[in-house]
Design a protein around this motif. Structure first.
Motif, mmCIF file in Angstrom:
data_model
loop_
_atom_site.group_PDB
_atom_site.id
_atom_site.type_symbol
_atom_site.label_atom_id
_atom_site.label_comp_id
_atom_site.label_asym_id
_atom_site.label_seq_id
_atom_site.Cartn_x
_atom_site.Cartn_y
_atom_site.Cartn_z
ATOM 1 N N UNK A 42 11.137 -11.351 2.662
ATOM 2 C CA UNK A 42 10.533 -12.633 2.314
ATOM 3 C C UNK A 42 9.048 -12.717 2.648
ATOM 4 N N UNK A 43 8.593 -11.904 3.571
ATOM 5 C CA UNK A 43 7.191 -11.960 4.000
ATOM 6 C C UNK A 43 6.249 -11.743 2.802
ATOM 7 N N UNK A 44 5.366 -12.688 2.584
ATOM 8 C CA UNK A 44 4.373 -12.569 1.530
ATOM 9 C C UNK A 44 4.900 -12.783 0.123
ATOM 10 N N UNK A 45 6.123 -13.274 -0.017
ATOM 11 C CA UNK A 45 6.719 -13.465 -1.340
ATOM 12 C C UNK A 45 7.142 -14.923 -1.542
ATOM 13 N N UNK A 46 7.318 -15.266 -2.805
ATOM 14 C CA UNK A 46 7.926 -16.544 -3.175
ATOM 15 C C UNK A 46 9.413 -16.269 -3.377
ATOM 16 N N UNK A 47 10.238 -16.991 -2.647
ATOM 17 C CA UNK A 47 11.669 -16.704 -2.593
ATOM 18 C C UNK A 47 12.471 -17.654 -3.468
ATOM 19 N N UNK A 48 13.289 -17.074 -4.343
ATOM 20 C CA UNK A 48 14.240 -17.843 -5.150
ATOM 21 C C UNK A 48 15.637 -17.335 -4.837
ATOM 22 N N UNK A 49 16.567 -18.244 -4.583
ATOM 23 C CA UNK A 49 17.917 -17.833 -4.229
ATOM 24 C C UNK A 49 18.934 -18.477 -5.167
ATOM 25 N N UNK A 50 20.078 -17.805 -5.303
ATOM 26 C CA UNK A 50 21.136 -18.345 -6.138
ATOM 27 C C UNK A 50 22.394 -17.512 -6.036
ATOM 28 N N UNK A 51 23.483 -18.051 -6.583
ATOM 29 C CA UNK A 51 24.759 -17.344 -6.646
ATOM 30 C C UNK A 51 25.370 -17.620 -8.011
ATOM 31 N N UNK A 52 25.385 -16.621 -8.904
ATOM 32 C CA UNK A 52 25.921 -16.869 -10.245
ATOM 33 C C UNK A 52 27.391 -17.228 -10.254
#
Length: 230
Positions: free
Chosen positions: A154-164
């Protein structure tokens, strides 16, 4: 009902059988040397068979199809002599891990979540934090399984999370819009080893293809006990 389901291109199929082995619902079988979708109601539409196919013969379509029938799948597996204990999706099988040695390791103390919201379904397509972003698309469970998620991914990133599996949606359309309308520098997909996470990986890959852009995409798979597998 109209729903997402796989289709198999007979011309591209080389008859290797990898997709049939990857399908945990036994929806795919080999007929006359070619892979075939045996029954619509055996296909859950999550697509773990897609990355297993070496020729790209499998794709998603939306068409009239019978609803996925988990009870029919389980009865068929019992009929085939498959152990009932392994008849369900591995993502729902219980596991207990020993954490004695891990408990001695230093704990991360700083959050590296750089934006809110972080759910794929909730994040605005044109959010300002997407400008020149390095994108992390992660399965919900990955942060709980992999202890150093914040520092390593996650460091230095834009985080998107999900569960299909739990969201019961195809993220492809939303991710396509994000990639198409923003200057994304790189994409990292962190998925679990369980079959349902194949839907997250394939949504990211199809979104990149649909966007028409050339962006470096990396896929990292985490085991259920928290190890990086690849």
């Amino acid at each position: 009902m109209i729903r997402k389901i796989i289709q198999i291109d007979d011309v591209k199929c080389n008859g290797c059988g990898a997709c049939a082995a990857a399908c945990h619902e036994s929806a795919i079988g080999m007929v006359n040397g070619k892979a075939k979708l045996l029954r619509d109601d055996y296909c859950d539409g999550l697509g773990d068979c897609l990355p297993a196919c070496p020729t790209g013969a499998i794709s998603f379509v939306y068409r009239e199809a019978a609803a996925y029938d988990d009870q029919a799948v389980q009865k068929n597996k019992e009929k085939m002599g498959i152990n009932p204990a392994s008849a369900h999706c591995p993502s729902s099988n219980p596991h207990v891990f020993s954490r004695q040695k891990e408990a001695e390791l230093p704990r991360p103390v700083q959050s590296h979540l750089n934006q809110w919201p972080c759910q794929i379904k909730l994040v605005p397509v044109n959010a300002p934090f997407f400008k020149n972003a390095r994108l992390l698309i992660a399965a919900d469970c990955s942060a709980y399984a992999y202890a150093n998620m914040h520092n390593d991914f996650m460091r230095g990133k834009i985080t998107l999370i999900g569960c299909p599996k739990l969201d019961s949606v195809d993220y492809c359309e939303k991710l396509t819009a994000i990639l198409s309308e923003n200057d994304i520098q790189s994409i990292t997909v962190v998925r679990m080893e369980v079959p349902c996470c194949g839907g997250l990986e394939m949504a990211a890959k199809r979104a990149l293809q649909n966007s028409g852009k050339r962006i470096l995409l990396q896929v990292v798979t985490i085991s259920m006990d928290g190890r990086i597998l690849d």
